[in-house]
Design an enzyme around this catalytic site. Sequence first.
Site, mmCIF file in Angstrom:
data_model
loop_
_atom_site.group_PDB
_atom_site.id
_atom_site.type_symbol
_atom_site.label_atom_id
_atom_site.label_comp_id
_atom_site.label_asym_id
_atom_site.label_seq_id
_atom_site.Cartn_x
_atom_site.Cartn_y
_atom_site.Cartn_z
ATOM 1 N N LYS A 141 29.955 1.120 16.085
ATOM 2 C CA LYS A 141 28.516 1.394 16.138
ATOM 3 C C LYS A 141 27.735 0.120 16.509
ATOM 4 O O LYS A 141 26.904 0.136 17.408
ATOM 5 C CB LYS A 141 28.021 1.945 14.788
ATOM 6 C CG LYS A 141 28.754 3.215 14.346
ATOM 7 C CD LYS A 141 28.221 3.762 13.042
ATOM 8 C CE LYS A 141 28.486 2.904 11.813
ATOM 9 N NZ LYS A 141 29.919 2.781 11.433
ATOM 10 N N ARG B 53 37.930 -7.961 12.571
ATOM 11 C CA ARG B 53 36.551 -8.277 13.006
ATOM 12 C C ARG B 53 36.142 -9.690 12.560
ATOM 13 O O ARG B 53 36.421 -10.105 11.446
ATOM 14 C CB ARG B 53 35.574 -7.259 12.422
ATOM 15 C CG ARG B 53 34.121 -7.650 12.680
ATOM 16 C CD ARG B 53 33.156 -6.544 12.427
ATOM 17 N NE ARG B 53 33.292 -5.933 11.134
ATOM 18 C CZ ARG B 53 32.677 -4.816 10.777
ATOM 19 N NH1 ARG B 53 31.888 -4.191 11.638
ATOM 20 N NH2 ARG B 53 32.854 -4.322 9.580
ATOM 21 N N ARG C 105 33.254 -10.499 7.080
ATOM 22 C CA ARG C 105 32.449 -9.887 6.028
ATOM 23 C C ARG C 105 33.299 -9.733 4.769
ATOM 24 O O ARG C 105 34.480 -9.412 4.860
ATOM 25 C CB ARG C 105 31.976 -8.497 6.484
ATOM 26 C CG ARG C 105 30.638 -8.540 7.175
ATOM 27 C CD ARG C 105 30.258 -7.262 7.848
ATOM 28 N NE ARG C 105 30.439 -6.044 7.087
ATOM 29 C CZ ARG C 105 30.129 -4.830 7.554
ATOM 30 N NH1 ARG C 105 29.623 -4.700 8.766
ATOM 31 N NH2 ARG C 105 30.316 -3.769 6.827
#
Length: 218
Positions: free
Chosen positions: A13, A127, A160
């Site tokens: 997204k 990521r 993250r």
Amino acid sequence: MNIILFGPPGAGKGTQATRLVEQFGFEHLSSGDVLRAERAAGTKLGQDVTAYMDAGQLVPDELVIEVILGRVLNSEAEAGVLLDGFPRTLPQAAQLDEALEKADSRVDLVLSIQVPDELIVERITGRRMSPSTGKIYHVKYLPPQREGVCDETGEPLVQRPDDTEEVVKQRLNAYHEQTEPLEDYYRSRGVLVEVEGTQDIEQIADRIGQIVRDRRPK
Ligand code: AP5
């Protein structure tokens, strides 16, 4: 034109949002980014959402709806708003509809990016992000020119805290139980378009760009 980018964690997204903003000038409103900024600023809201986010659970509706709707309604972007990560529950979707209707507006398009669970863990654990700009990389699928370093700012890339295998599994559970039912909500309103999310990033961007061009008011 108001668009929702919909899909499981790691569907792409945020990656596709950047490309849509470049092409069409939408304002990108990511609920995850808004909540992470509140945490970084040490606000009361930021403190209240920390435990939920770190556990991979959805933040309660009453904490997230007001802050996101405020931003949607205050947006001055002529092209419209690109929502990413909101709504995620039926009450969030209903309140978004109500607020837009009062402003004589609506959700025009929901792009649902389809990626099977077995691909998600690799995407999320690989990521990496630029700490200051949020630019998204992947160690295998979208690597920076120099390993571990942002191409644009030269900063060391970060992960993250909720991008661990264990937390991703919780996030996927939350997605299937609480968020996936929204597909039917938007399908019944005739605004849902499913997008195959397993191709490479630029192929998906071309497809999404085409859908937006076709649906944009002439
Ligand atoms: P949020 O920040 O919204 O996280 P998410 O929905 O889990 O989505 P992600 O940001 O992880 O994934 P993405 O789809 O943007 O993927 P990306 O493009 O980065 O939410 C975090 C938390 O905040 C939630 O768990 C919850 O606690 C809370 N929250 C937020 N909104 C809320 C709400 N409305 N209500 C309640 N709680 C809320 O891509 C992932 C990786 O894959 C990248 O490395 C990318 O390079 C790579 N990649 C992308 N596309 C491809 C491709 N086609 N092929 C190969 N690799 C690809």
